[in-house]
Write an enzyme that holds these catalytic residues in place. Structure first.
Site, mmCIF file in Angstrom:
data_model
loop_
_atom_site.group_PDB
_atom_site.id
_atom_site.type_symbol
_atom_site.label_atom_id
_atom_site.label_comp_id
_atom_site.label_asym_id
_atom_site.label_seq_id
_atom_site.Cartn_x
_atom_site.Cartn_y
_atom_site.Cartn_z
ATOM 1 N N TYR A 283 -22.548 13.840 17.668
ATOM 2 C CA TYR A 283 -21.458 13.509 18.584
ATOM 3 C C TYR A 283 -21.006 14.787 19.299
ATOM 4 O O TYR A 283 -20.759 15.804 18.647
ATOM 5 C CB TYR A 283 -20.306 12.871 17.811
ATOM 6 C CG TYR A 283 -19.142 12.574 18.702
ATOM 7 C CD1 TYR A 283 -19.229 11.570 19.652
ATOM 8 C CD2 TYR A 283 -17.980 13.311 18.615
ATOM 9 C CE1 TYR A 283 -18.165 11.304 20.505
ATOM 10 C CE2 TYR A 283 -16.914 13.052 19.458
ATOM 11 C CZ TYR A 283 -17.012 12.047 20.406
ATOM 12 O OH TYR A 283 -15.967 11.798 21.241
ATOM 13 N N ARG B 112 6.072 10.780 9.497
ATOM 14 C CA ARG B 112 4.884 11.645 9.367
ATOM 15 C C ARG B 112 4.683 12.094 7.927
ATOM 16 O O ARG B 112 3.575 12.403 7.504
ATOM 17 C CB ARG B 112 5.001 12.853 10.316
ATOM 18 C CG ARG B 112 3.803 13.811 10.241
ATOM 19 C CD ARG B 112 3.738 14.767 11.420
ATOM 20 N NE ARG B 112 5.017 15.372 11.737
ATOM 21 C CZ ARG B 112 5.628 16.303 10.995
ATOM 22 N NH1 ARG B 112 5.063 16.764 9.897
ATOM 23 N NH2 ARG B 112 6.800 16.787 11.359
ATOM 24 N N LYS C 178 -13.991 3.049 17.130
ATOM 25 C CA LYS C 178 -15.232 2.311 17.379
ATOM 26 C C LYS C 178 -15.253 1.024 16.551
ATOM 27 O O LYS C 178 -14.461 0.138 16.806
ATOM 28 C CB LYS C 178 -16.429 3.231 17.096
ATOM 29 C CG LYS C 178 -16.254 4.670 17.646
ATOM 30 C CD LYS C 178 -16.186 4.739 19.148
ATOM 31 C CE LYS C 178 -15.751 6.094 19.704
ATOM 32 N NZ LYS C 178 -16.454 7.260 19.228
ATOM 33 N N ASP D 204 -20.291 11.672 8.940
ATOM 34 C CA ASP D 204 -19.732 10.894 10.045
ATOM 35 C C ASP D 204 -20.512 9.581 10.082
ATOM 36 O O ASP D 204 -21.666 9.536 10.507
ATOM 37 C CB ASP D 204 -19.875 11.661 11.361
ATOM 38 C CG ASP D 204 -19.294 10.895 12.548
ATOM 39 O OD1 ASP D 204 -19.131 9.662 12.453
ATOM 40 O OD2 ASP D 204 -19.010 11.530 13.587
HETATM 41 C C1 LIG Z 1 -16.180 8.642 19.123
HETATM 42 C C2 LIG Z 1 -16.809 9.421 18.027
HETATM 43 C C3 LIG Z 1 -16.140 10.485 17.423
HETATM 44 C C4 LIG Z 1 -14.773 10.967 17.888
HETATM 45 O O1 LIG Z 1 -13.799 9.990 17.702
HETATM 46 P P1 LIG Z 1 -12.483 9.817 18.634
HETATM 47 O O2 LIG Z 1 -11.815 8.656 18.015
HETATM 48 O O3 LIG Z 1 -12.958 9.600 20.034
HETATM 49 O O4 LIG Z 1 -11.697 11.082 18.527
HETATM 50 C C5 LIG Z 1 -16.768 11.144 16.382
HETATM 51 N N1 LIG Z 1 -17.999 10.780 15.955
HETATM 52 C C6 LIG Z 1 -18.672 9.760 16.512
HETATM 53 C C7 LIG Z 1 -20.021 9.395 15.998
HETATM 54 C C8 LIG Z 1 -18.105 9.050 17.572
HETATM 55 O O5 LIG Z 1 -18.784 8.033 18.133
#
Ligand SMILES: *Cc1c(COP(=O)(O)O)cnc(C)c1O
Length: 371
Positions: free
Chosen positions: A96, A44, A195, A170
């Site tokens: 989100y 870590r 994703k 994001d």
């Molecule tokens: C899925 C998602 C998140 C959160 O991510 P996790 O890996 O599920 O914690 C944040 N922002 C967007 C746009 C997302 O699609």
């Protein structure tokens, strides 16, 4: 040799040096602890070769230094944790659902003050940035979940910096193939690597990227002490997934463009929200700032919530489920979630993450599912 293009970097960055006997891939190196006497000491605190390879590759693609976290929310939580207690954050009302829920928790706990805005309404965001007291952070999501709102990033970055606010983006829906927010002056990029970066719906991971060394050091310390450290096998899977990011995005995006055009012309569909459609609000901004219109869209099914729910029940190739950015196509009626319904997501809206299957197979599935 000229600087490698991104399609090449996705394949070549973050590998061991080209030296006789070196492995071609970063070794997984699955050990948490090490024989004492010199670095490394503990996973870590010091990371692993495969984590370093992954961070190097993502950093090269985004144009900054990357830090991987155990999930996208772990990355977002660390970024918000770095905002001083009592500070003002300007953030999208529609984004989100995990991000808006976390922001609301910080408000309820008295940690942050949040001015929620419509991120595609540049004048409204600028007004929220210029209000007193001055905000510390502008959180941008573009395109937004699930209404595909488009932020004018260069204009928002300029307005935020004028009042001394940092800008975090994001950029999960884009991946660095389509948009590099740091090139537009943003201070921090966040990805749910769950994703597009991972791309196979088989791991959870998050990423923060910055070009500012002090910000990087602060976030690294927050990851070490906060503990949202990514698993070693997940790092291996994410780096393997990243190698095909450019070709996955190319196919998925081509599929999405074609399906958006067909759905848009179909009387069983009320409306298609996809930046590649020429009359879509934000089309010109995406054409100017992004390297493509992406593989995410939403569409409104004629006949209301029941008709939309019926489509989810009838798809056979496309999966009915949440998440996005994988090789497989996924579809979901977002208003079934309380947070999205409360945000004003239309009842008949389906969010559609277009995968890399053959476009004609996708179309014949949608065609039968629309009934
Ligand atoms: C899925 C998602 C998140 C959160 O991510 P996790 O890996 O599920 O914690 C944040 N922002 C967007 C746009 C997302 O699609």
């Amino acid at each position: 040799m000229s600087a490698p293009r991104r399609a090449t970097l996705a394949v070549s960055a973050g590998r061991p040096a080209h030296e006789p006997g070196n492995p071609v891939n970063a070794p997984i190196g699955a050990s948490v602890t090490f024989h004492a006497g010199k670095d490394p000491v503990y996973l870590r605190q010091t990371g692993s070769d495969v984590l370093q390879g992954l961070e190097e590759a993502i950093g090269a693609l985004e144009g900054g230094r990357a830090l991987a976290f155990s999930s996208g929310m772990g990355a977002t939580a660390a970024a918000l944790d770095a905002v001083p207690v009592g500070a003002v954050v300007v953030a999208p009302r529609m984004c989100y659902s995990g991000t808006s829920s976390l922001l609301e928790r910080h408000v309820a706990d008295g940690r942050l003050v949040v001015r929620f805005v419509e991120i595609s309404d540049t004048a409204a965001v600028v007004a929220a940035l210029e209000a007193e007291p001055a905000p510390a952070l502008l959180w941008v999501e573009t395109p937004t979940n699930p209404l595909v709102g488009i932020a004018d990033l260069p204009a928002l970055v300029a307005a935020a910096h004028r009042v001394g606010a940092a800008v975090a983006v994001d950029s999960t829906w884009n991946s660095p193939v389509l948009l590099r927010p740091l090139e537009h002056g943003a201070d921090l990029v966040m990805h749910s690597a769950t994703k597009y970066l991972g791309g196979h719906s088989d791991l959870l991971m998050g990423v923060l990227v910055t070009a500012d060394d002090a910000r990087f050091d602060d976030l690294l310390r927050r990851r070490t002490l906060g503990g949202a450290f990514p698993g070693t096998l997940e790092c291996f899977l994410a780096l393997r997934g990243l190698r095909t990011l450019d070709v996955r995005m190319e196919r998925a995006q081509a599929n999405a463009g074609e399906l958006a055009r067909r759905l848009d012309a179909d009387p069983r569909v009320e409306k298609v929200l996809y930046p590649g459609l020429p009359d879509f609000p934000g089309h010109d901004i995406v054409a100017r700032d992004h390297d493509g219109f992406g593989a995410m869209m939403s569409f409104l099914v004629a006949g209301g919530a029941d008709a939309a729910e019926a489509v989810c029940g009838r798809v056979r190739l496309v999966s009915h489920g949440t998440s996005l950015g994988g090789v497989e196509s996924l579809l979901e009626r977002r208003a079934r979630y309380a947070v999205d319904a409360a945000n004003g997501t239309p009842e008949n809206l389906l969010r559609f993450s277009v995968g890399i299957e053959h476009v004609e197979d996708l179309w014949s599935d949608l065609d039968q599912a629309l009934g």
